[in-house]
Scaffold this motif. Structure first.
Motif, PDB file in Angstrom:
ATOM      1  N   MET A  68       0.847  -1.199   0.000  1.00  0.00           N
ATOM      2  CA  MET A  68       0.000   0.000   0.000  1.00  0.00           C
ATOM      3  C   MET A  68       0.879   1.245   0.000  1.00  0.00           C
ATOM      4  O   MET A  68       1.795   1.375   0.810  1.00  0.00           O
ATOM      5  N   ARG A  69       0.594   2.159  -0.896  1.00  0.00           N
ATOM      6  CA  ARG A  69       1.376   3.395  -1.003  1.00  0.00           C
ATOM      7  C   ARG A  69       0.697   4.493  -0.192  1.00  0.00           C
ATOM      8  O   ARG A  69      -0.493   4.773  -0.370  1.00  0.00           O
ATOM      9  N   GLN A  70       1.459   5.105   0.709  1.00  0.00           N
ATOM     10  CA  GLN A  70       0.958   6.182   1.542  1.00  0.00           C
ATOM     11  C   GLN A  70       1.914   7.370   1.457  1.00  0.00           C
ATOM     12  O   GLN A  70       3.123   7.195   1.290  1.00  0.00           O
ATOM     13  N   ILE A  71       1.353   8.568   1.594  1.00  0.00           N
ATOM     14  CA  ILE A  71       2.142   9.797   1.613  1.00  0.00           C
ATOM     15  C   ILE A  71       1.838  10.520   2.912  1.00  0.00           C
ATOM     16  O   ILE A  71       0.680  10.866   3.185  1.00  0.00           O
ATOM     17  N   VAL A  72       2.861  10.726   3.732  1.00  0.00           N
ATOM     18  CA  VAL A  72       2.712  11.516   4.950  1.00  0.00           C
ATOM     19  C   VAL A  72       2.949  12.977   4.571  1.00  0.00           C
ATOM     20  O   VAL A  72       3.974  13.297   3.958  1.00  0.00           O
ATOM     21  N   LEU A  73       2.011  13.844   4.915  1.00  0.00           N
ATOM     22  CA  LEU A  73       2.008  15.207   4.375  1.00  0.00           C
ATOM     23  C   LEU A  73       1.776  16.236   5.479  1.00  0.00           C
ATOM     24  O   LEU A  73       0.998  16.008   6.415  1.00  0.00           O
ATOM     25  N   ASP A  74       2.450  17.380   5.319  1.00  0.00           N
ATOM     26  CA  ASP A  74       2.199  18.505   6.205  1.00  0.00           C
ATOM     27  C   ASP A  74       2.408  19.798   5.415  1.00  0.00           C
ATOM     28  O   ASP A  74       3.130  19.813   4.406  1.00  0.00           O
ATOM     29  N   THR A  75       1.774  20.869   5.866  1.00  0.00           N
ATOM     30  CA  THR A  75       1.941  22.182   5.232  1.00  0.00           C
ATOM     31  C   THR A  75       2.206  23.232   6.304  1.00  0.00           C
ATOM     32  O   THR A  75       1.853  23.049   7.481  1.00  0.00           O
ATOM     33  N   GLU A  76       2.810  24.332   5.888  1.00  0.00           N
ATOM     34  CA  GLU A  76       2.856  25.555   6.690  1.00  0.00           C
ATOM     35  C   GLU A  76       2.187  26.654   5.869  1.00  0.00           C
ATOM     36  O   GLU A  76       2.217  26.623   4.629  1.00  0.00           O
ATOM     37  N   THR A  77       1.602  27.609   6.554  1.00  0.00           N
ATOM     38  CA  THR A  77       0.757  28.595   5.874  1.00  0.00           C
ATOM     39  C   THR A  77       1.001  30.007   6.411  1.00  0.00           C
ATOM     40  O   THR A  77       1.652  30.197   7.438  1.00  0.00           O
ATOM     41  N   THR A  78       0.422  30.985   5.719  1.00  0.00           N
ATOM     42  CA  THR A  78       0.555  32.387   6.142  1.00  0.00           C
ATOM     43  C   THR A  78      -0.345  32.720   7.319  1.00  0.00           C
ATOM     44  O   THR A  78      -0.167  33.761   7.957  1.00  0.00           O
ATOM     45  N   GLY A  79      -1.319  31.884   7.589  1.00  0.00           N
ATOM     46  CA  GLY A  79      -2.280  32.127   8.660  1.00  0.00           C
ATOM     47  C   GLY A  79      -3.179  30.927   8.831  1.00  0.00           C
ATOM     48  O   GLY A  79      -2.876  29.836   8.337  1.00  0.00           O
ATOM     49  N   LEU A  80      -4.308  31.123   9.487  1.00  0.00           N
ATOM     50  CA  LEU A  80      -5.127  29.996   9.900  1.00  0.00           C
ATOM     51  C   LEU A  80      -6.265  29.627   8.955  1.00  0.00           C
ATOM     52  O   LEU A  80      -6.755  28.503   9.016  1.00  0.00           O
ATOM     53  N   ASP A  81      -6.699  30.534   8.089  1.00  0.00           N
ATOM     54  CA  ASP A  81      -7.940  30.280   7.353  1.00  0.00           C
ATOM     55  C   ASP A  81      -7.803  30.726   5.897  1.00  0.00           C
ATOM     56  O   ASP A  81      -7.595  31.913   5.625  1.00  0.00           O
ATOM     57  N   PRO A  82      -7.932  29.797   4.949  1.00  0.00           N
ATOM     58  CA  PRO A  82      -7.844  30.197   3.541  1.00  0.00           C
ATOM     59  C   PRO A  82      -8.970  31.124   3.100  1.00  0.00           C
ATOM     60  O   PRO A  82      -8.806  31.892   2.152  1.00  0.00           O
ATOM     61  N   SER A  83     -10.095  31.100   3.802  1.00  0.00           N
ATOM     62  CA  SER A  83     -11.184  32.006   3.434  1.00  0.00           C
ATOM     63  C   SER A  83     -10.839  33.458   3.735  1.00  0.00           C
ATOM     64  O   SER A  83     -11.483  34.377   3.222  1.00  0.00           O
ATOM     65  N   ASP A  84      -9.809  33.679   4.542  1.00  0.00           N
ATOM     66  CA  ASP A  84      -9.315  35.032   4.807  1.00  0.00           C
ATOM     67  C   ASP A  84      -8.158  35.401   3.875  1.00  0.00           C
ATOM     68  O   ASP A  84      -7.481  36.411   4.107  1.00  0.00           O
ATOM     69  N   GLY A  85      -7.949  34.601   2.847  1.00  0.00           N
ATOM     70  CA  GLY A  85      -6.897  34.892   1.883  1.00  0.00           C
ATOM     71  C   GLY A  85      -5.538  34.303   2.228  1.00  0.00           C
ATOM     72  O   GLY A  85      -4.552  34.601   1.557  1.00  0.00           O
ATOM     73  N   HIS A  86      -5.485  33.452   3.248  1.00  0.00           N
ATOM     74  CA  HIS A  86      -4.203  32.866   3.627  1.00  0.00           C
ATOM     75  C   HIS A  86      -3.811  31.752   2.652  1.00  0.00           C
ATOM     76  O   HIS A  86      -4.666  31.107   2.042  1.00  0.00           O
ATOM     77  N   ARG A  87      -2.508  31.546   2.523  1.00  0.00           N
ATOM     78  CA  ARG A  87      -1.974  30.663   1.488  1.00  0.00           C
ATOM     79  C   ARG A  87      -0.959  29.688   2.072  1.00  0.00           C
ATOM     80  O   ARG A  87      -0.407  29.898   3.163  1.00  0.00           O
TER      81      ARG A  87
END
Length: 236
Positions: free
Chosen positions: A1-20
């Motif tokens: 089984m192929r799995q990808i462990v993933l994480d991100t860092e962002t400009t803020g907490l909520d993409p609906s506020d324009g964060h990326r």
């Protein structure tokens, strides 16, 4: 089984506020073994990073000034995760940001959302089922499963993905491969260690009710991941 462990860092907490998204870190597991394949990108978000976010991950606007944009790496990213199960801690956060980035690209995006190319397993949901009432942050899980997170003074997408991979493997089966250390390179192909028999009967220690409940919670999570009955139940 192929799995990808993933994480991100962002400009803020909520993409609906324009964060990326400003950092993506992924590593590949194949049948519960790291393959060595990784994808790691810092991204120019075309907006300022919140001061609170910088305090968490330490990534600055100046550092990202010459980095590629999500549009520049999206094809490689989608190809990397395509057909895999994504293991993400607090998956709605990361998936929400990735889906937002895909939506911003419109018709040129290779997918409109993560669900088109991958399934998702939320390790935070799994941890809460296994350890109800306990702290289940990545830091807390590292301590609980004795994963060395001492180098994690700040959050980082690839570092956190690497720690989560170790935590996930410990949560779902303990040690991946018990091998004989003969001073070589530690290759798992060296073979399993065989226990030496002393001739004395081994004591049988019955699980506590709490341990039984945690075991059943883990089996339910594995059933869901398998889309039916997990191998442990099938072979019981």
């Amino acid at each position: 089984m192929r799995q990808i462990v993933l994480d991100t860092e962002t400009t803020g907490l909520d993409p609906s506020d324009g964060h990326r998204i400003i950092e993506i870190g992924c590593l590949e597991l194949d049948n519960r073994r790291p393959t060595g394949r990784k994808l790691h990108e810092f991204l120019q978000p075309d907006r300022e990073i919140d001061a609170g976010a910088i305090a968490v991950h330490g990534i600055t606007n100046e550092f990202l000034a010459d980095k590629p944009r999500f549009a520049d790496v999206v094809d490689d990213f989608v190809d990397f995760i395509r057909g895999a199960e994504l293991i993400i801690h607090n998956a709605p956060f990361d998936v929400g940001f990735i889906n937002n980035e895909l939506r911003l690209l419109g018709d040129v995006a290779p997918a409109s959302e993560v669900a088109e190319v991958s399934t998702v397993l939320d390790s935070l949901v799994m941890a809460r089922r296994m350890h109800p009432g306990a702290r289940n942050s990545l830091d807390a899980l590292c301590k609980r499963y004795e994963v060395d997170g001492s180098g994690r003074t700040l959050h980082g997408a690839l570092l956190d993905a690497e720690l989560l991979a170790d935590v996930y493997l410990a949560m779902t089966g303990g040690q991946v491969a018990l091998t004989l250390d003969s001073g070589g390179d530690g290759d798992a192909a060296a073979g399993p260690v065989k226990a030496r028999r002393s001739g004395k009967p081994l004591p049988v220690i019955e699980p506590t009710p709490e341990e039984q409940a945690a075991h059943e919670a883990l089996l339910q999570t594995l059933d869901e991941a398998a889309g039916g009955t997990c191998r442990w139940r099938a072979n019981a």
